[in-house]
Scaffold this motif. Structure first.
Motif, PDB file in Angstrom:
ATOM      1  N   MET A 197      12.465 -30.894  -8.625  1.00  0.00           N
ATOM      2  CA  MET A 197      13.670 -30.122  -8.921  1.00  0.00           C
ATOM      3  C   MET A 197      13.261 -28.687  -9.239  1.00  0.00           C
ATOM      4  O   MET A 197      12.351 -28.449 -10.012  1.00  0.00           O
ATOM      5  N   THR A 198      13.929 -27.764  -8.650  1.00  0.00           N
ATOM      6  CA  THR A 198      13.628 -26.359  -8.915  1.00  0.00           C
ATOM      7  C   THR A 198      14.720 -25.768  -9.808  1.00  0.00           C
ATOM      8  O   THR A 198      15.870 -26.208  -9.775  1.00  0.00           O
ATOM      9  N   LEU A 199      14.336 -24.814 -10.617  1.00  0.00           N
ATOM     10  CA  LEU A 199      15.271 -24.183 -11.533  1.00  0.00           C
ATOM     11  C   LEU A 199      15.802 -22.891 -10.931  1.00  0.00           C
ATOM     12  O   LEU A 199      15.036 -22.123 -10.363  1.00  0.00           O
ATOM     13  N   PRO A 200      17.101 -22.621 -11.099  1.00  0.00           N
ATOM     14  CA  PRO A 200      17.645 -21.360 -10.585  1.00  0.00           C
ATOM     15  C   PRO A 200      17.177 -20.166 -11.415  1.00  0.00           C
ATOM     16  O   PRO A 200      16.923 -20.285 -12.607  1.00  0.00           O
ATOM     17  N   THR A 201      17.067 -19.037 -10.764  1.00  0.00           N
ATOM     18  CA  THR A 201      16.685 -17.790 -11.422  1.00  0.00           C
ATOM     19  C   THR A 201      17.947 -17.031 -11.795  1.00  0.00           C
ATOM     20  O   THR A 201      18.892 -16.962 -11.011  1.00  0.00           O
ATOM     21  N   ILE A 202      17.953 -16.478 -13.007  1.00  0.00           N
ATOM     22  CA  ILE A 202      19.111 -15.687 -13.449  1.00  0.00           C
ATOM     23  C   ILE A 202      18.640 -14.303 -13.882  1.00  0.00           C
ATOM     24  O   ILE A 202      17.490 -14.117 -14.280  1.00  0.00           O
ATOM     25  N   THR A 203      19.541 -13.347 -13.798  1.00  0.00           N
ATOM     26  CA  THR A 203      19.233 -11.968 -14.177  1.00  0.00           C
ATOM     27  C   THR A 203      19.182 -11.859 -15.701  1.00  0.00           C
ATOM     28  O   THR A 203      19.721 -12.719 -16.417  1.00  0.00           O
ATOM     29  N   PRO A 204      18.559 -10.807 -16.216  1.00  0.00           N
ATOM     30  CA  PRO A 204      18.565 -10.609 -17.664  1.00  0.00           C
ATOM     31  C   PRO A 204      19.983 -10.544 -18.252  1.00  0.00           C
ATOM     32  O   PRO A 204      20.222 -11.084 -19.337  1.00  0.00           O
ATOM     33  N   ALA A 205      20.928  -9.932 -17.545  1.00  0.00           N
ATOM     34  CA  ALA A 205      22.306  -9.856 -18.045  1.00  0.00           C
ATOM     35  C   ALA A 205      22.927 -11.250 -18.139  1.00  0.00           C
ATOM     36  O   ALA A 205      23.605 -11.573 -19.126  1.00  0.00           O
ATOM     37  N   GLN A 206      22.685 -12.086 -17.132  1.00  0.00           N
ATOM     38  CA  GLN A 206      23.193 -13.461 -17.175  1.00  0.00           C
ATOM     39  C   GLN A 206      22.522 -14.239 -18.308  1.00  0.00           C
ATOM     40  O   GLN A 206      23.173 -15.030 -18.997  1.00  0.00           O
ATOM     41  N   ALA A 207      21.229 -14.007 -18.492  1.00  0.00           N
ATOM     42  CA  ALA A 207      20.501 -14.681 -19.569  1.00  0.00           C
ATOM     43  C   ALA A 207      21.063 -14.276 -20.924  1.00  0.00           C
ATOM     44  O   ALA A 207      21.257 -15.122 -21.802  1.00  0.00           O
ATOM     45  N   LYS A 208      21.327 -12.992 -21.103  1.00  0.00           N
ATOM     46  CA  LYS A 208      21.891 -12.493 -22.366  1.00  0.00           C
ATOM     47  C   LYS A 208      23.225 -13.164 -22.656  1.00  0.00           C
ATOM     48  O   LYS A 208      23.485 -13.584 -23.794  1.00  0.00           O
ATOM     49  N   ALA A 209      24.057 -13.314 -21.623  1.00  0.00           N
ATOM     50  CA  ALA A 209      25.352 -13.977 -21.810  1.00  0.00           C
ATOM     51  C   ALA A 209      25.167 -15.435 -22.225  1.00  0.00           C
ATOM     52  O   ALA A 209      25.870 -15.926 -23.117  1.00  0.00           O
ATOM     53  N   LEU A 210      24.224 -16.129 -21.593  1.00  0.00           N
ATOM     54  CA  LEU A 210      23.960 -17.524 -21.967  1.00  0.00           C
ATOM     55  C   LEU A 210      23.402 -17.621 -23.392  1.00  0.00           C
ATOM     56  O   LEU A 210      23.740 -18.547 -24.131  1.00  0.00           O
ATOM     57  N   LEU A 211      22.548 -16.682 -23.770  1.00  0.00           N
ATOM     58  CA  LEU A 211      21.998 -16.678 -25.127  1.00  0.00           C
ATOM     59  C   LEU A 211      23.104 -16.471 -26.159  1.00  0.00           C
ATOM     60  O   LEU A 211      23.094 -17.090 -27.225  1.00  0.00           O
ATOM     61  N   GLY A 258      24.633 -19.652 -27.048  1.00  0.00           N
ATOM     62  CA  GLY A 258      23.820 -20.650 -27.726  1.00  0.00           C
ATOM     63  C   GLY A 258      22.651 -21.217 -26.949  1.00  0.00           C
ATOM     64  O   GLY A 258      22.011 -22.170 -27.392  1.00  0.00           O
ATOM     65  N   ALA A 259      22.358 -20.659 -25.789  1.00  0.00           N
ATOM     66  CA  ALA A 259      21.209 -21.130 -25.012  1.00  0.00           C
ATOM     67  C   ALA A 259      19.920 -20.836 -25.777  1.00  0.00           C
ATOM     68  O   ALA A 259      19.870 -19.952 -26.634  1.00  0.00           O
ATOM     69  N   ARG A 260      18.875 -21.574 -25.447  1.00  0.00           N
ATOM     70  CA  ARG A 260      17.567 -21.370 -26.071  1.00  0.00           C
ATOM     71  C   ARG A 260      16.663 -20.630 -25.095  1.00  0.00           C
ATOM     72  O   ARG A 260      16.579 -20.986 -23.920  1.00  0.00           O
ATOM     73  N   PRO A 311      22.932 -25.884 -25.073  1.00  0.00           N
ATOM     74  CA  PRO A 311      23.780 -25.789 -23.878  1.00  0.00           C
ATOM     75  C   PRO A 311      22.968 -25.465 -22.624  1.00  0.00           C
ATOM     76  O   PRO A 311      23.335 -25.869 -21.527  1.00  0.00           O
ATOM     77  N   ALA A 312      21.859 -24.749 -22.804  1.00  0.00           N
ATOM     78  CA  ALA A 312      20.976 -24.392 -21.681  1.00  0.00           C
ATOM     79  C   ALA A 312      19.649 -23.918 -22.253  1.00  0.00           C
ATOM     80  O   ALA A 312      19.559 -23.573 -23.432  1.00  0.00           O
ATOM     81  N   VAL A 313      18.635 -23.920 -21.412  1.00  0.00           N
ATOM     82  CA  VAL A 313      17.335 -23.375 -21.790  1.00  0.00           C
ATOM     83  C   VAL A 313      16.933 -22.359 -20.729  1.00  0.00           C
ATOM     84  O   VAL A 313      17.134 -22.590 -19.529  1.00  0.00           O
ATOM     85  N   ILE A 314      16.420 -21.224 -21.193  1.00  0.00           N
ATOM     86  CA  ILE A 314      15.974 -20.160 -20.291  1.00  0.00           C
ATOM     87  C   ILE A 314      14.482 -19.981 -20.529  1.00  0.00           C
ATOM     88  O   ILE A 314      14.057 -19.726 -21.656  1.00  0.00           O
ATOM     89  N   TRP A 315      13.709 -20.145 -19.473  1.00  0.00           N
ATOM     90  CA  TRP A 315      12.254 -20.026 -19.551  1.00  0.00           C
ATOM     91  C   TRP A 315      11.842 -18.638 -19.085  1.00  0.00           C
ATOM     92  O   TRP A 315      12.413 -18.106 -18.144  1.00  0.00           O
ATOM     93  N   ASP A 357      16.245 -31.505 -21.045  1.00  0.00           N
ATOM     94  CA  ASP A 357      17.375 -32.415 -20.861  1.00  0.00           C
ATOM     95  C   ASP A 357      18.689 -31.661 -20.705  1.00  0.00           C
ATOM     96  O   ASP A 357      19.743 -32.277 -20.618  1.00  0.00           O
ATOM     97  N   CYS A 358      18.634 -30.339 -20.700  1.00  0.00           N
ATOM     98  CA  CYS A 358      19.828 -29.525 -20.543  1.00  0.00           C
ATOM     99  C   CYS A 358      19.636 -28.619 -19.330  1.00  0.00           C
ATOM    100  O   CYS A 358      18.541 -28.533 -18.796  1.00  0.00           O
ATOM    101  N   PRO A 359      20.681 -27.953 -18.883  1.00  0.00           N
ATOM    102  CA  PRO A 359      20.511 -27.049 -17.738  1.00  0.00           C
ATOM    103  C   PRO A 359      19.428 -26.008 -18.021  1.00  0.00           C
ATOM    104  O   PRO A 359      19.366 -25.435 -19.110  1.00  0.00           O
TER     105      PRO A 359
END
Length: 169
Positions: free
Chosen positions: A1-15, A18-20, A53-57, A77-79
């Protein structure tokens, strides 16, 4: 399974939702420069991640996370998402980065600098003093080859013991 790439702006919104955010770089890299709020979980010490809710690596440039996307997906175990451009991309997007200028350079950068200096010194000394000094360059080159082949670097171990690389208790 591959993980999608998101932009810093999208990451900031997810954070903000409550994303980790998890930094997979080694502790010395994270200590020198990090994204505020990012947890440090080096690749060598991955643990299961759940309850978010999500994890950003992220890593420095995005290359380590992309190369290890399957491993990162397996412990979540989360997106999960990869931060495009890593901490470099985050900084380029104008988002805050915490820097500790007093922290030593990363061990591998120290190894690269010292190995390069020793190789140059060996070549210069062999050309100006005695040809036998070329053995210094050969020794360092052999050590770098063995570090790459085995994953164990004696110079990194030695540098890790130096006073400037030890954290004050």
């Amino acid at each position: 399974m591959t993980l999608p790439t998101i932009t810093p702006a999208q990451a900031k919104a997810l954070l903000d939702e409550g994303a980790r955010l998890i930094d997979i770089r080694d502790a010395d890299e994270h200590r020198r420069q990090s994204i505020p709020g990012a947890a440090n979980m080096p690749l060598s010490a991955l643990e299961p991640v759940s309850g978010h809710p999500a994890v950003i690596w992220h890593c420095r440039s995005g290359m380590r996370t992309a190369a290890n996307a399957d491993r990162l997906a397996a412990v979540s175990d989360c997106p999960g998402y990869l931060l495009e451009g890593g901490i470099d991309g985050w900084r380029s997007a104008g988002l805050p980065v915490k820097t500790d200028a007093k922290a030593p350079l990363e061990i591998m950068r120290q190894v690269q600098m010292i190995a390069g200096l020793l190789i140059l010194a060996g070549v210069a000394l062999s050309l100006t003093v005695a040809q036998g000094f070329v053995a210094l360059s050969a020794f360092v080159g052999a050590g770098l080859f063995m570090a790459g082949a085995t994953g164990w670097c004696g110079m990194a171990r030695l540098l890790g013991l130096m006073p400037w690389n030890r954290r004050a208790a």
